[in-house]
Scaffold this motif. Sequence first.
Motif, short mmCIF file in Angstrom:
data_model
loop_
_atom_site.label_atom_id
_atom_site.label_comp_id
_atom_site.label_asym_id
_atom_site.label_seq_id
_atom_site.Cartn_x
_atom_site.Cartn_y
_atom_site.Cartn_z
N ASN A 103 19.48 -46.07 7.32
CA ASN A 103 19.74 -44.63 7.23
C ASN A 103 20.70 -44.15 8.31
OD1 ASN A 103 17.89 -43.25 5.05
ND2 ASN A 103 16.67 -44.88 5.97
N ASP A 104 20.73 -44.88 9.43
CA ASP A 104 21.70 -44.64 10.49
C ASP A 104 21.73 -43.18 10.97
OD1 ASP A 104 23.65 -45.53 12.27
OD2 ASP A 104 25.30 -45.02 10.93
N PRO A 105 20.58 -42.61 11.33
CA PRO A 105 20.57 -41.22 11.81
C PRO A 105 21.19 -41.09 13.20
CG PRO A 105 18.41 -42.19 12.05
CD PRO A 105 19.23 -43.21 11.34
N ASP A 106 21.60 -39.89 13.53
CA ASP A 106 22.09 -39.60 14.88
C ASP A 106 20.94 -39.47 15.87
OD1 ASP A 106 25.01 -39.27 14.41
OD2 ASP A 106 24.35 -37.62 13.14
N VAL A 107 19.81 -38.95 15.38
CA VAL A 107 18.65 -38.69 16.22
C VAL A 107 17.39 -39.11 15.46
CG1 VAL A 107 17.29 -36.91 17.40
CG2 VAL A 107 19.79 -36.72 17.32
N VAL A 108 16.46 -39.75 16.15
CA VAL A 108 15.18 -40.14 15.55
C VAL A 108 14.05 -39.65 16.44
CG1 VAL A 108 13.76 -42.01 14.63
CG2 VAL A 108 16.27 -42.25 14.67
N GLY A 109 13.14 -38.87 15.87
CA GLY A 109 11.92 -38.50 16.57
C GLY A 109 10.81 -39.46 16.16
N ALA A 146 8.78 -40.50 21.66
CA ALA A 146 10.12 -40.73 22.19
C ALA A 146 11.19 -40.29 21.19
CB ALA A 146 10.30 -42.21 22.53
N ILE A 147 12.34 -39.95 21.72
CA ILE A 147 13.48 -39.53 20.91
C ILE A 147 14.62 -40.53 21.10
CG2 ILE A 147 15.23 -37.73 20.57
CD1 ILE A 147 13.13 -35.72 21.63
N LEU A 148 15.08 -41.11 20.00
CA LEU A 148 16.27 -41.96 20.01
C LEU A 148 17.49 -41.10 19.71
CD1 LEU A 148 15.12 -45.02 17.81
CD2 LEU A 148 14.60 -44.56 20.21
N TYR A 149 18.62 -41.42 20.32
CA TYR A 149 19.85 -40.69 20.02
C TYR A 149 21.04 -41.62 20.12
CZ TYR A 149 20.25 -40.50 25.13
OH TYR A 149 20.33 -40.85 26.46
#
Length: 374
Positions: A103-109, A146-149
């Motif tokens: 899905n290659d999101p910019d941000v993942v919660g 955690a938040i990935l960005y």
Amino acid sequence: MCIRDRILRDIGGGSKAIQGRMSEIELGETTMKRVRLLVVLILLLAAVGCTPVSNTARVLKAALTNRVEVMSFNIFHDASSDARDLPGWSGRTDLVIRTIGLNDPDVVGLQEAYIWQVEELVAALPRYDYFGAGRNDGGRSGESVAILYRKDRFELNESGHFWFSETPDNASKGGDSWGNIDPPRMTTWVRLLEKSTGKGFYVYNLHLNHNGGADDPDLARWRSVLLLTERINERSHDDYFIITGDFNATEDSAPIQYLKGGVCHPPNSAVCVYTSSPVPVIDAFRELHPDSQSGTRCSNKNEDTGKRIDYIFVWRGPQDTQPGSGLCASDAGCQGPDLMEAEIVGKTREGCPSDHKAVRAVFGLPLGGEQSLP
């Protein structure tokens, strides 16, 4: 070679990979829209011809400006589930990585993610960095939200945590006045600046208590959303914000309705600072799928998806500057968020990566707060 030919060559060369990726995961309607969008882009490139690189890059940048792809994903810590026929973490790791990577999101919660799991994900997906802490001590103990960005696109400008308790700035459980929340629950938040523009937005990620996670679960969730909106309202920049999370609450519940602008009427000892949320939000999935009955649970034993308890919300924006709902997809001429896509991500052909399905949304955010970056 001109930029058109370069891009068409790369797309053509990657067609087998694209087909492979598409065959690995169930494609929802909005995912198919992304594929169609790619086709349109290819046709536009063909029509452009061998335009100078700078001109073509400018056109493409203008078309994609402020597009932010977001995912919320409860990864089910490191447990297994006989009821849902789910293996432990080692048997699901690749599926979780694939769900995020495809899905290659910019941000993942993330929710229910131990820090060591987050580090595994970042190692496998090196385009991401993360911010997070364990809920038990603010360090490495306990689950995190955690938040990935995307570190190639964004820079971490501000960040923090707060706990749903009488002492929100310290790692702590909610006491009597919070419904006795145990284990601790928290929010992790970041402000991200886009490197190319210096403009920013906020992300707040959380996992609220389930019915067995507090003596009074309704009060606990109510007090949690009240503190969440108060903290968001106190943010240092008036940028747009996104909320991701597992709320353990259905969309008709009073706390979710309050987040969307409903009246504050919590039970027992919770005190309303505002009669309604000072920062009302839009439920991305419901806005684009008003009749959907899909839930966000995932099981390898059956197709029962349960209720929808995982959400991505986006701020409606300053209400005095725009008509109606504040959603640009609905209100012509408004300056609010442009909601492009929203979906509940289907499980992979190999099965469920978690006991929750990931939720995905794409926004055109009016990024604000321009700031110079080093």
